[in-house]
Design an enzyme around this catalytic site. Structure first.
Site, mmCIF file in Angstrom:
data_model
loop_
_atom_site.group_PDB
_atom_site.id
_atom_site.type_symbol
_atom_site.label_atom_id
_atom_site.label_comp_id
_atom_site.label_asym_id
_atom_site.label_seq_id
_atom_site.Cartn_x
_atom_site.Cartn_y
_atom_site.Cartn_z
ATOM 1 N N ASP A 264 0.810 -1.216 0.000
ATOM 2 C CA ASP A 264 0.000 0.000 0.000
ATOM 3 C C ASP A 264 0.845 1.268 0.000
ATOM 4 O O ASP A 264 2.063 1.223 0.185
ATOM 5 C CB ASP A 264 -0.956 -0.002 1.211
ATOM 6 C CG ASP A 264 -0.290 -0.508 2.494
ATOM 7 O OD1 ASP A 264 0.943 -0.480 2.572
ATOM 8 O OD2 ASP A 264 -1.022 -0.925 3.406
ATOM 9 N N GLU B 248 -9.741 -2.207 5.416
ATOM 10 C CA GLU B 248 -10.359 -1.975 6.720
ATOM 11 C C GLU B 248 -11.618 -2.830 6.851
ATOM 12 O O GLU B 248 -12.133 -3.345 5.855
ATOM 13 C CB GLU B 248 -10.752 -0.490 6.831
ATOM 14 C CG GLU B 248 -9.605 0.487 6.614
ATOM 15 C CD GLU B 248 -8.751 0.702 7.866
ATOM 16 O OE1 GLU B 248 -8.925 -0.055 8.848
ATOM 17 O OE2 GLU B 248 -7.917 1.622 7.860
ATOM 18 N N ASP C 53 -7.761 -3.253 14.245
ATOM 19 C CA ASP C 53 -9.133 -3.580 13.830
ATOM 20 C C ASP C 53 -9.141 -4.767 12.862
ATOM 21 O O ASP C 53 -10.161 -5.065 12.243
ATOM 22 C CB ASP C 53 -9.805 -2.359 13.191
ATOM 23 C CG ASP C 53 -9.014 -1.821 11.992
ATOM 24 O OD1 ASP C 53 -7.972 -2.415 11.628
ATOM 25 O OD2 ASP C 53 -9.453 -0.809 11.406
ATOM 26 N N HIS D 9 -7.241 -4.967 10.106
ATOM 27 C CA HIS D 9 -6.938 -4.642 8.700
ATOM 28 C C HIS D 9 -5.627 -5.299 8.258
ATOM 29 O O HIS D 9 -4.716 -5.480 9.057
ATOM 30 C CB HIS D 9 -6.949 -3.132 8.431
ATOM 31 C CG HIS D 9 -5.835 -2.339 9.032
ATOM 32 N ND1 HIS D 9 -6.037 -1.264 9.866
ATOM 33 C CD2 HIS D 9 -4.480 -2.445 8.900
ATOM 34 C CE1 HIS D 9 -4.871 -0.761 10.215
ATOM 35 N NE2 HIS D 9 -3.917 -1.458 9.652
HETATM 36 C C1 F6R Z 1 1.515 -1.689 6.212
HETATM 37 C C2 F6R Z 1 0.152 -2.147 6.311
HETATM 38 C C3 F6R Z 1 -0.630 -2.195 7.589
HETATM 39 C C4 F6R Z 1 0.178 -2.573 8.818
HETATM 40 C C5 F6R Z 1 -0.697 -2.540 10.066
HETATM 41 C C6 F6R Z 1 0.078 -2.850 11.332
HETATM 42 O O1 F6R Z 1 1.976 -1.757 4.879
HETATM 43 O O2 F6R Z 1 -0.349 -2.468 5.306
HETATM 44 O O3 F6R Z 1 -1.679 -3.117 7.411
HETATM 45 O O4 F6R Z 1 0.734 -3.839 8.639
HETATM 46 O O5 F6R Z 1 -1.297 -1.284 10.196
HETATM 47 O O6 F6R Z 1 0.986 -1.816 11.564
HETATM 48 P P1 F6R Z 1 2.095 -1.913 12.691
HETATM 49 O O7 F6R Z 1 3.072 -2.948 12.270
HETATM 50 O O8 F6R Z 1 2.709 -0.542 12.742
HETATM 51 O O9 F6R Z 1 1.383 -2.287 13.964
#
Ligand code: F6R
Length: 242
Positions: free
Chosen positions: A68, A144, A137, A139
């Site tokens: 992303d 989401e 959540d 995701h």
């Molecule tokens: C990152 C991504 C997100 C993260 C998620 C967890 O490319 O796609 O889905 O993997 O938000 O983030 P952290 O590792 O910071 O807890």
């Protein structure tokens, strides 16, 4: 689903790096799907220090596609995922600059940017190993909670929770972009292998819900229960409710 338990963040990072290294050794010209966020930083560090620098791993033939990118952030912005990947991995290994791909957040035309990214993923032959983190959540990428699982790359409005979680990386909450381009759940599920890493007690609740609860688009990561080759590498704290 395979669960690998690590004692802490450092061990989780090494174990995840070992799985990625094994993939690259077995298929040097593989396609790695990569993630950003706090969780994979240690994994990338281990790939660099424990594998690349000692001469046991080369990324020379590897192609990468990231999950992303924020919409509207130029690649030169230090909060763009393009920048993150270069800082944390690409600048430290021998991956070819033209073999790394991140959705083009600089293209304001969402439809064109997403179609272009899907075409890239198709052209490289799909993803061999997709690395994921998990949001509080549930995701994955920026998919989401929703009433369906999106298939291909699409533009999303970030939820308040995600904006809140990501503001730590920006000067202020107002600086967090409100939209992102993300690979779809369909593309993630089409990866031949999926590796999700989770660390910390704050992820325990969502790890339990995602992998020991019902499969539902309300918890996007839950669909990984249906993936034929899914590995969860998590530390004791993240697995503490299981
Ligand atoms: C990152 C991504 C997100 C993260 C998620 C967890 O490319 O796609 O889905 O993997 O938000 O983030 P952290 O590792 O910071 O807890």
């Amino acid at each position: 689903m395979r669960i690998i338990k690590a004692k802490d963040y450092a061990e989780m990072s090494r174990k995840a790096a070992n799985i990625i290294a094994a993939q690259v050794i077995a298929k040097p010209d593989c396609v790695l799907g990569l993630a950003t966020g706090g969780t994979p930083v240690g994994t990338y560090k281990s790939l660099i220090e424990d594998w690349y620098k000692v001469g046991d791993l080369s990324f020379a033939e590897v192609t990468t596609v990231n999950l992303d990118e924020y919409r509207g952030l130029p690649r030169t912005n230090d909060q763009s995922y393009w920048y993150f990947m270069h800082e944390n991995l690409f600048n430290h290994v021998d991956v070819r600059p033209d073999a790394v791909h991140v959705p083009n957040g600089e293209n304001p035309d969402a439809e064109a940017a997403c179609a272009e990214y899907d075409a890239i993923i198709k052209a490289v032959g799909g993803v061999d190993l997709q690395l994921l983190g998990i949001g509080h959540d549930g995701h994955i990428g920026f998919n989401e909670p929703a009433d369906h699982f999106p298939v291909g790359t699409h533009c999303v409005d970030l939820t308040e929770e995600t904006i809140e979680a990501n503001k730590r990386f920006f000067a202020s909450r107002d600086d967090v972009p409100r939209q992102a381009y993300t690979m779809g759940v369909g593309t993630i599920m089409n990866a031949r292998k999926v590796l999700l890493i989770a660390s910390g007690a704050d992820k325990a609740e969502i790890v339990k819900k995602s992998f020991f609860g019902p499969v539902t688009p309300e918890v996007p990561a839950s669909i990984l229960q249906m993936h034929p080759d899914f590995t969860l590498v998590a530390d004791e704290a993240a697995l503490s409710l299981i």
